[in-house]
Design a protein around this motif. Sequence first.
Motif, PDB file in Angstrom:
ATOM      1  N   ALA A   1      13.722  15.127 -39.269  1.00 50.70           N
ATOM      2  CA  ALA A   1      13.935  15.212 -37.825  1.00 50.70           C
ATOM      3  C   ALA A   1      12.621  15.508 -37.107  1.00 50.70           C
ATOM      4  CB  ALA A   1      14.946  16.300 -37.516  1.00 50.70           C
ATOM      5  N   PRO A   2      12.433  14.938 -35.916  1.00 40.93           N
ATOM      6  CA  PRO A   2      11.202  15.211 -35.179  1.00 40.93           C
ATOM      7  C   PRO A   2      11.247  16.542 -34.426  1.00 40.93           C
ATOM      8  CG  PRO A   2      12.497  13.606 -33.999  1.00 40.93           C
ATOM      9  CD  PRO A   2      13.217  13.889 -35.292  1.00 40.93           C
ATOM     10  N   TYR A   3      12.343  17.281 -34.559  1.00 37.95           N
ATOM     11  CA  TYR A   3      12.468  18.567 -33.874  1.00 37.95           C
ATOM     12  C   TYR A   3      12.419  19.708 -34.879  1.00 37.95           C
ATOM     13  CZ  TYR A   3      13.833  15.870 -29.834  1.00 37.95           C
ATOM     14  OH  TYR A   3      13.833  14.990 -28.788  1.00 37.95           O
ATOM     15  N   LEU A   4      11.636  20.729 -34.565  1.00 35.83           N
ATOM     16  CA  LEU A   4      11.473  21.894 -35.432  1.00 35.83           C
ATOM     17  C   LEU A   4      11.642  23.160 -34.614  1.00 35.83           C
ATOM     18  CD1 LEU A   4       8.227  20.769 -37.315  1.00 35.83           C
ATOM     19  CD2 LEU A   4      10.585  20.563 -38.104  1.00 35.83           C
ATOM     20  N   ASP A   5      12.003  24.250 -35.303  1.00 31.31           N
ATOM     21  CA  ASP A   5      12.067  25.540 -34.618  1.00 31.31           C
ATOM     22  C   ASP A   5      10.701  26.221 -34.689  1.00 31.31           C
ATOM     23  OD1 ASP A   5      11.867  26.583 -37.208  1.00 31.31           O
ATOM     24  OD2 ASP A   5      13.939  27.266 -37.279  1.00 31.31           O
TER      25      ASP A   5
ATOM     26  N   TYR B   1       9.610  28.319 -36.628  1.00 29.79           N
ATOM     27  CA  TYR B   1       9.171  28.548 -38.005  1.00 29.79           C
ATOM     28  C   TYR B   1       8.793  27.256 -38.724  1.00 29.79           C
ATOM     29  CZ  TYR B   1      11.338  32.994 -36.941  1.00 29.79           C
ATOM     30  OH  TYR B   1      11.681  34.178 -36.344  1.00 29.79           O
ATOM     31  N   GLY B   2       8.834  26.138 -38.001  1.00 24.23           N
ATOM     32  CA  GLY B   2       8.487  24.850 -38.590  1.00 24.23           C
ATOM     33  C   GLY B   2       9.592  24.258 -39.437  1.00 24.23           C
ATOM     34  N   GLU B   3      10.825  24.672 -39.192  1.00 28.94           N
ATOM     35  CA  GLU B   3      11.968  24.185 -39.967  1.00 28.94           C
ATOM     36  C   GLU B   3      12.937  23.446 -39.052  1.00 28.94           C
ATOM     37  OE1 GLU B   3      13.554  27.837 -41.441  1.00 28.94           O
ATOM     38  OE2 GLU B   3      12.117  27.956 -43.084  1.00 28.94           O
ATOM     39  N   THR B   4      13.651  22.487 -39.647  1.00 31.42           N
ATOM     40  CA  THR B   4      14.724  21.836 -38.901  1.00 31.42           C
ATOM     41  C   THR B   4      15.957  22.717 -39.018  1.00 31.42           C
ATOM     42  OG1 THR B   4      15.397  20.586 -40.847  1.00 31.42           O
ATOM     43  CG2 THR B   4      13.853  19.511 -39.352  1.00 31.42           C
TER      44      THR B   4
ATOM     45  N   PRO C   1      15.920  27.736 -30.925  1.00 32.13           N
ATOM     46  CA  PRO C   1      15.572  26.571 -30.105  1.00 32.13           C
ATOM     47  C   PRO C   1      14.662  25.611 -30.874  1.00 32.13           C
ATOM     48  CG  PRO C   1      14.698  28.606 -29.132  1.00 32.13           C
ATOM     49  CD  PRO C   1      15.410  28.971 -30.389  1.00 32.13           C
ATOM     50  N   LEU C   2      14.916  24.337 -30.705  1.00 30.67           N
ATOM     51  CA  LEU C   2      14.123  23.316 -31.376  1.00 30.67           C
ATOM     52  C   LEU C   2      13.142  22.705 -30.390  1.00 30.67           C
ATOM     53  CD1 LEU C   2      16.948  21.547 -33.403  1.00 30.67           C
ATOM     54  CD2 LEU C   2      15.391  23.334 -34.184  1.00 30.67           C
ATOM     55  N   HIS C   3      11.961  22.345 -30.900  1.00 27.18           N
ATOM     56  CA  HIS C   3      10.906  21.749 -30.084  1.00 27.18           C
ATOM     57  C   HIS C   3      10.441  20.465 -30.759  1.00 27.18           C
ATOM     58  CE1 HIS C   3      10.773  25.647 -28.122  1.00 27.18           C
ATOM     59  NE2 HIS C   3      10.670  26.195 -29.324  1.00 27.18           N
ATOM     60  N   LEU C   4      10.058  19.500 -29.941  1.00 23.92           N
ATOM     61  CA  LEU C   4       9.563  18.230 -30.466  1.00 23.92           C
ATOM     62  C   LEU C   4       8.240  18.456 -31.183  1.00 23.92           C
ATOM     63  CD1 LEU C   4      10.001  15.158 -30.590  1.00 23.92           C
ATOM     64  CD2 LEU C   4       8.669  14.995 -28.504  1.00 23.92           C
ATOM     65  N   CYS C   5       8.165  18.001 -32.433  1.00 23.82           N
ATOM     66  CA  CYS C   5       6.933  18.085 -33.217  1.00 23.82           C
ATOM     67  C   CYS C   5       6.141  16.807 -32.933  1.00 23.82           C
ATOM     68  CB  CYS C   5       7.251  18.195 -34.700  1.00 23.82           C
ATOM     69  SG  CYS C   5       5.801  18.113 -35.772  1.00 23.82           S
TER      70      CYS C   5
ATOM     71  N   GLU D   1       3.517  15.457 -34.240  1.00 23.30           N
ATOM     72  CA  GLU D   1       3.118  14.687 -35.420  1.00 23.30           C
ATOM     73  C   GLU D   1       4.292  13.883 -35.982  1.00 23.30           C
ATOM     74  OE1 GLU D   1       1.634  15.544 -39.954  1.00 23.30           O
ATOM     75  OE2 GLU D   1       0.976  16.912 -38.374  1.00 23.30           O
ATOM     76  N   ARG D   2       5.449  14.516 -36.113  1.00 17.10           N
ATOM     77  CA  ARG D   2       6.623  13.804 -36.628  1.00 17.10           C
ATOM     78  C   ARG D   2       7.069  12.719 -35.652  1.00 17.10           C
ATOM     79  NH1 ARG D   2      10.803  17.721 -39.811  1.00 17.10           N
ATOM     80  NH2 ARG D   2       9.353  18.413 -41.425  1.00 17.10           N
ATOM     81  N   TYR D   3       7.009  13.014 -34.356  1.00 20.28           N
ATOM     82  CA  TYR D   3       7.386  12.021 -33.359  1.00 20.28           C
ATOM     83  C   TYR D   3       6.438  10.825 -33.405  1.00 20.28           C
ATOM     84  CZ  TYR D   3       8.258   9.666 -28.985  1.00 20.28           C
ATOM     85  OH  TYR D   3       8.524   8.713 -28.050  1.00 20.28           O
ATOM     86  N   ARG D   4       5.150  11.097 -33.539  1.00 19.80           N
ATOM     87  CA  ARG D   4       4.158  10.023 -33.593  1.00 19.80           C
ATOM     88  C   ARG D   4       4.443   9.102 -34.776  1.00 19.80           C
ATOM     89  NH1 ARG D   4       0.457   8.927 -36.729  1.00 19.80           N
ATOM     90  NH2 ARG D   4       0.411  10.949 -37.735  1.00 19.80           N
ATOM     91  N   LYS D   5       4.761   9.685 -35.941  1.00 15.58           N
ATOM     92  CA  LYS D   5       5.030   8.869 -37.128  1.00 15.58           C
ATOM     93  C   LYS D   5       6.287   8.029 -36.940  1.00 15.58           C
ATOM     94  CE  LYS D   5       5.600   8.917 -42.078  1.00 15.58           C
ATOM     95  NZ  LYS D   5       5.751   9.664 -43.302  1.00 15.58           N
TER      96      LYS D   5
END
Length: 72
Positions: A12-16, A18-21, A30-34, A36-40
């Motif tokens: 998932a391109p969203y992480l909390d 702590y860097g976890e989905t 709360p989740l935030h758009l990562c 790097e993952r979104y770019r990939k």
Amino acid sequence: MASKTRGSTYAAPYLDDYGETDPHLGRGNPLHLCPERYRKLNQLWQQHCILEEIARSLEVVSVVFAFEWQML
């Protein structure tokens, strides 16, 4: 996802914080758009490589899931 009957999971391109989905949204963090993952993921989409990525992941994982992908 390739169709209703075939597909593959993808990080998932969203992480909390702590860097976890949070796949089941049980912790309520709360989740935030990562970026790097979104770019990939965006790069895979723009280069029409999603089906190739699914094929590669299915070669590695030989587990078959019996559920409809659109319900994830």
